[in-house]
Design an enzyme around this catalytic site. Sequence first.
Site, PDB file in Angstrom:
ATOM      1  N   HIS A 119      -6.457  -3.067  -3.728  1.00  0.00           N
ATOM      2  CA  HIS A 119      -5.434  -3.802  -3.066  1.00  0.00           C
ATOM      3  C   HIS A 119      -4.088  -3.331  -3.243  1.00  0.00           C
ATOM      4  O   HIS A 119      -3.641  -2.789  -4.237  1.00  0.00           O
ATOM      5  CB  HIS A 119      -5.480  -5.240  -3.663  1.00  0.00           C
ATOM      6  CG  HIS A 119      -5.440  -5.148  -5.443  1.00  0.00           C
ATOM      7  ND1 HIS A 119      -4.322  -5.131  -6.071  1.00  0.00           N
ATOM      8  CD2 HIS A 119      -6.305  -5.198  -6.334  1.00  0.00           C
ATOM      9  CE1 HIS A 119      -4.531  -5.016  -7.240  1.00  0.00           C
ATOM     10  NE2 HIS A 119      -5.845  -5.012  -7.498  1.00  0.00           N
ATOM     11  N   ASP A 120      -3.302  -3.614  -2.339  1.00  0.00           N
ATOM     12  CA  ASP A 120      -1.745  -3.358  -2.426  1.00  0.00           C
ATOM     13  C   ASP A 120      -1.382  -1.804  -2.544  1.00  0.00           C
ATOM     14  O   ASP A 120      -0.234  -1.539  -2.975  1.00  0.00           O
ATOM     15  CB  ASP A 120      -1.182  -4.041  -3.545  1.00  0.00           C
ATOM     16  CG  ASP A 120      -1.250  -5.540  -3.463  1.00  0.00           C
ATOM     17  OD1 ASP A 120      -0.907  -6.261  -2.756  1.00  0.00           O
ATOM     18  OD2 ASP A 120      -2.019  -6.137  -4.653  1.00  0.00           O
ATOM     19  N   GLY A 137      -5.352  -0.474  -7.614  1.00  0.00           N
ATOM     20  CA  GLY A 137      -4.435  -1.305  -7.323  1.00  0.00           C
ATOM     21  C   GLY A 137      -3.247  -0.672  -7.160  1.00  0.00           C
ATOM     22  O   GLY A 137      -2.715  -0.126  -8.195  1.00  0.00           O
TER      23      GLY A 137
END
Length: 256
Positions: A119-120, A137
Amino acid sequence: MIHPTAIVHPEARLAENVFIGPYTVVGQHVVIESGTQVAGHVVIEGWTLIGHDNQIFQFSSIGAAPQDLKYAGQETTLKIGDRNRIREFTTLNRGTAEGGGATRIGNDNLFMAYSHVAHDCTVGDSVILANCATLAGHVDVASAAILGGLSAVHQFCRIGCHAMVSGGAMVAQDVPPYTVAQGDRAKTVGLNLIGMKRHGLPEATIRGIKKAYRLIYRSGLRLEEALQKISDEIPTTPELEHFLDFIRNSQRGIAR
């Protein structure tokens, strides 16, 4: 062309010349632009936007919810550019609300089998993640970087442009542009001279980066002293300035 065994949500938006293979699942909020080919047994879900002329191979998982315990179903996105090759069993996760809400992938990248983007993350253009390379992440991988097989990057780390991370490396600090890093708690071991030459950097620019590298890594000077000496003694170029800015702006520290 959609194979009759594929399951495509009626609200998904697919361009006319998208190919969807057998037993693939495409979710409600997915957008796929023209020329993209999706093989069989792929799952594409969430708020995922896929650009033009991508190739997605079988058993990939694209746009699944982030593997973050704080995630509570928020509308977060995965944005994929054009002409990417996403090989078997690759996993690309959406962003989190706390992390900016989006995972972003550029153009012309190669994600080899079993690679993972959490994520991200932000991945630039012409990046290669070899087999089983893993990004935690909030990792930022700049354009033309290469991550070797079985390498892993700690969350919030940055990998600079034209950098190379050797196979099996465990990256816990930023890897500056144009460098090569290897080992457990990866250390910088040299410059990616072949990569710089292949991408057409002028010889004078490469010489300047080599001098700067020696001052930072081999001179015994403190980092602040080395950066000042580089500014005073080496003619500036955009590439050298980018190299220095990356180091100055490092939050986790650079791999030394």
